[in-house]
Enzyme design. Structure first.
Site, PDB file in Angstrom:
ATOM      1  N   HIS A  73     -21.671 -16.881  -8.018  1.00  0.00           N
ATOM      2  CA  HIS A  73     -20.515 -16.379  -8.761  1.00  0.00           C
ATOM      3  C   HIS A  73     -19.279 -17.094  -8.228  1.00  0.00           C
ATOM      4  O   HIS A  73     -19.388 -17.946  -7.323  1.00  0.00           O
ATOM      5  CB  HIS A  73     -20.411 -14.855  -8.624  1.00  0.00           C
ATOM      6  CG  HIS A  73     -20.511 -14.386  -7.201  1.00  0.00           C
ATOM      7  ND1 HIS A  73     -19.550 -14.680  -6.252  1.00  0.00           N
ATOM      8  CD2 HIS A  73     -21.476 -13.673  -6.555  1.00  0.00           C
ATOM      9  CE1 HIS A  73     -19.907 -14.146  -5.097  1.00  0.00           C
ATOM     10  NE2 HIS A  73     -21.079 -13.539  -5.243  1.00  0.00           N
ATOM     11  N   GLY A 110     -17.097 -16.256  -6.200  1.00  0.00           N
ATOM     12  CA  GLY A 110     -16.915 -16.157  -4.746  1.00  0.00           C
ATOM     13  C   GLY A 110     -17.595 -17.325  -4.048  1.00  0.00           C
ATOM     14  O   GLY A 110     -16.984 -18.023  -3.229  1.00  0.00           O
ATOM     15  N   HIS A 111     -18.863 -17.563  -4.391  1.00  0.00           N
ATOM     16  CA  HIS A 111     -19.568 -18.721  -3.822  1.00  0.00           C
ATOM     17  C   HIS A 111     -18.854 -20.021  -4.205  1.00  0.00           C
ATOM     18  O   HIS A 111     -18.672 -20.913  -3.380  1.00  0.00           O
ATOM     19  CB  HIS A 111     -20.994 -18.812  -4.384  1.00  0.00           C
ATOM     20  CG  HIS A 111     -21.887 -17.657  -4.069  1.00  0.00           C
ATOM     21  ND1 HIS A 111     -22.316 -16.773  -5.024  1.00  0.00           N
ATOM     22  CD2 HIS A 111     -22.447 -17.255  -2.902  1.00  0.00           C
ATOM     23  CE1 HIS A 111     -23.124 -15.878  -4.466  1.00  0.00           C
ATOM     24  NE2 HIS A 111     -23.209 -16.136  -3.184  1.00  0.00           N
ATOM     25  N   GLY A 124     -17.540 -16.916   3.649  1.00  0.00           N
ATOM     26  CA  GLY A 124     -16.586 -16.023   2.994  1.00  0.00           C
ATOM     27  C   GLY A 124     -16.267 -14.812   3.868  1.00  0.00           C
ATOM     28  O   GLY A 124     -17.155 -14.270   4.525  1.00  0.00           O
ATOM     29  N   VAL A 164     -13.152 -13.308  -2.957  1.00  0.00           N
ATOM     30  CA  VAL A 164     -12.802 -13.405  -4.376  1.00  0.00           C
ATOM     31  C   VAL A 164     -13.217 -12.103  -5.047  1.00  0.00           C
ATOM     32  O   VAL A 164     -14.343 -11.621  -4.843  1.00  0.00           O
ATOM     33  CB  VAL A 164     -13.500 -14.609  -5.043  1.00  0.00           C
ATOM     34  CG1 VAL A 164     -13.186 -14.671  -6.529  1.00  0.00           C
ATOM     35  CG2 VAL A 164     -13.081 -15.901  -4.353  1.00  0.00           C
ATOM     36  N   SER A 174     -20.113 -10.121  -5.826  1.00  0.00           N
ATOM     37  CA  SER A 174     -21.334 -10.104  -5.021  1.00  0.00           C
ATOM     38  C   SER A 174     -22.512 -10.304  -5.962  1.00  0.00           C
ATOM     39  O   SER A 174     -22.510  -9.810  -7.095  1.00  0.00           O
ATOM     40  CB  SER A 174     -21.467  -8.741  -4.321  1.00  0.00           C
ATOM     41  OG  SER A 174     -22.784  -8.566  -3.852  1.00  0.00           O
TER      42      SER A 174
HETATM   43  P1  AMP Z   1     -24.693 -14.972  -0.086  1.00  0.00           P
HETATM   44  O1  AMP Z   1     -25.237 -15.798  -1.214  1.00  0.00           O
HETATM   45  O2  AMP Z   1     -24.428 -13.560  -0.440  1.00  0.00           O
HETATM   46  O3  AMP Z   1     -25.488 -15.155   1.189  1.00  0.00           O
HETATM   47  O4  AMP Z   1     -23.251 -15.578   0.248  1.00  0.00           O
HETATM   48  C1  AMP Z   1     -23.091 -16.944   0.574  1.00  0.00           C
HETATM   49  C2  AMP Z   1     -21.677 -17.175   1.048  1.00  0.00           C
HETATM   50  O5  AMP Z   1     -20.759 -16.826   0.008  1.00  0.00           O
HETATM   51  C3  AMP Z   1     -21.288 -16.321   2.268  1.00  0.00           C
HETATM   52  O6  AMP Z   1     -20.489 -17.093   3.156  1.00  0.00           O
HETATM   53  C4  AMP Z   1     -20.486 -15.209   1.647  1.00  0.00           C
HETATM   54  O7  AMP Z   1     -19.540 -14.630   2.517  1.00  0.00           O
HETATM   55  C5  AMP Z   1     -19.785 -15.948   0.522  1.00  0.00           C
HETATM   56  N1  AMP Z   1     -19.336 -15.000  -0.500  1.00  0.00           N
HETATM   57  C6  AMP Z   1     -20.106 -14.109  -1.182  1.00  0.00           C
HETATM   58  N2  AMP Z   1     -19.339 -13.360  -1.996  1.00  0.00           N
HETATM   59  C7  AMP Z   1     -18.059 -13.789  -1.825  1.00  0.00           C
HETATM   60  C8  AMP Z   1     -16.797 -13.416  -2.384  1.00  0.00           C
HETATM   61  N3  AMP Z   1     -16.682 -12.440  -3.290  1.00  0.00           N
HETATM   62  N4  AMP Z   1     -15.684 -14.076  -1.980  1.00  0.00           N
HETATM   63  C9  AMP Z   1     -15.783 -15.071  -1.047  1.00  0.00           C
HETATM   64  N5  AMP Z   1     -16.939 -15.475  -0.487  1.00  0.00           N
HETATM   65  C10 AMP Z   1     -18.063 -14.848  -0.872  1.00  0.00           C
END
Ligand code: AMP
Length: 292
Positions: free
Chosen positions: A42, A44-45, A155, A184, A193
């Site tokens: 999304h 955020g990533h 993040g 984000v 998320s």
């Molecule tokens: P994940 O796929 O959930 O393991 O997340 C991968 C990376 O993306 C991690 O460093 C998370 O902190 C970051 N991340 C996930 N959601 C967000 C968000 N809403 N805003 C910023 N970074 C994010």
């Protein structure tokens, strides 16, 4: 042939291919950025990917749903997977490599070594998800060693995870710089998320209580409230006002050590883990008392 090209983006599935791609970029004098993810990407990533593309000559994004960081009762089996859309989004962002390994590539038969953690890994998620951070730290260290990047992007949404990675990098002298990126949010404040996809029907609306309670904490501090218990009581009330919301923890902690804070006299992190029905969500925000 496991390589696939989408515009400039190259998909690799083996460590050997990844290393060759990074070595070629290095031979052209490029710096290398790494963005570890579990996919279902999304904005955020993608904000992390955009930061890497802006700052590094070559950007590697890993997509790997790491079984070692899920507990037996957690959502590994149903974790969302949107690989084709992820690869399209990464190509649009200007990433160079998507490393999408199979589990056996990361954990070949006989894999038996892991990272042991203490300190910032112990409270909060450490208390509620046994073994989670050991699984995260081990895979992150492996990805660092596989990619050999200069900078890795994390993040603040997963604030404790970011602190755990920073502590591991410092303690084990890992030659990489950690870049922190802001959370984000959706326009209404819900932190983006991959697990938001689980929020069916009105659960999406009820999930807003996390952000509402963090905003309330911020307002309380801005208006002079310094007593941690008072702030937490108000935050818990807001969260419990939503049907089906169960608090795993709501805490005020030191942003560096993650130790509990009784009075908000310094910048303090408000952190939450809340289940909305079956979906466990985490969020946090910094409370900054105005300087007297
Ligand atoms: P994940 O796929 O959930 O393991 O997340 C991968 C990376 O993306 C991690 O460093 C998370 O902190 C970051 N991340 C996930 N959601 C967000 C968000 N809403 N805003 C910023 N970074 C994010």
């Amino acid at each position: 042939m496991s390589d696939e090209t989408r515009g400039k983006l190259r998909r690799t599935t083996t460590v050997g291919e990844l290393r060759l791609a990074v070595a070629a970029a290095r031979s052209e004098g490029k710096s290398v950025g790494l963005v570890p993810t579990m996919g279902a990407l999304h904005q955020g990533h993608l904000s992390l990917v955009e930061a890497s593309v802006a700052q590094c000559g070559f950007t590697v994004v890993t997509i790997f749903v790491n079984p070692a960081q899920f507990g037996p009762d957690e959502d590994l089996a149903r974790y969302p997977c949107t690989l084709e859309a992820d690869l399209d989004a990464l190509a649009r962002c200007g990433a160079d490599v998507a490393f999408v390994p199979a589990a056996e590539e990361i954990y070949p038969a006989g894999h038996a070594t892991g990272v042991e953690l203490g300190g910032v890994a112990e409270p909060l998620e450490g208390q509620h998800r046994a073994g989670h951070f050991a699984g995260v730290a081990t895979v992150v260290l492996k990805l660092f060693n596989m990619a050999g990047a200069d900078v890795a992007y994390f993040g603040r949404k997963d604030y404790q995870q970011m602190q755990v990675v920073k502590q591991m990098v410092a303690d084990l002298n890992v030659p990489i710089t950690i870049c922190e990126c802001p959370t984000v949010r959706e326009p209404d404040g819900l932190a983006m998320s991959s697990r938001n996809k689980y929020l069916a029907g009105d659960a999406r609306q009820r999930a807003l209580v996390l952000w509402k309670s963090l905003c309330l904490a911020r307002r309380a501090v801005a208006q002079g409230q310094r007593d941690g218990e008072t702030i937490l009581r108000q935050m818990r009330e807001v969260i419990r006002s939503a049907e089906g919301a169960v608090i795993d923890y709501a805490a005020l902690v030191d942003p560096e050590t993650l130790a509990g804070v009784a009075r908000v006299e310094q910048p303090t992190l408000a952190v939450l883990a809340v289940k909305i029905d079956e979906t466990r969500l985490i969020d946090n925000c910094l409370l900054e008392p105005p300087l007297e």
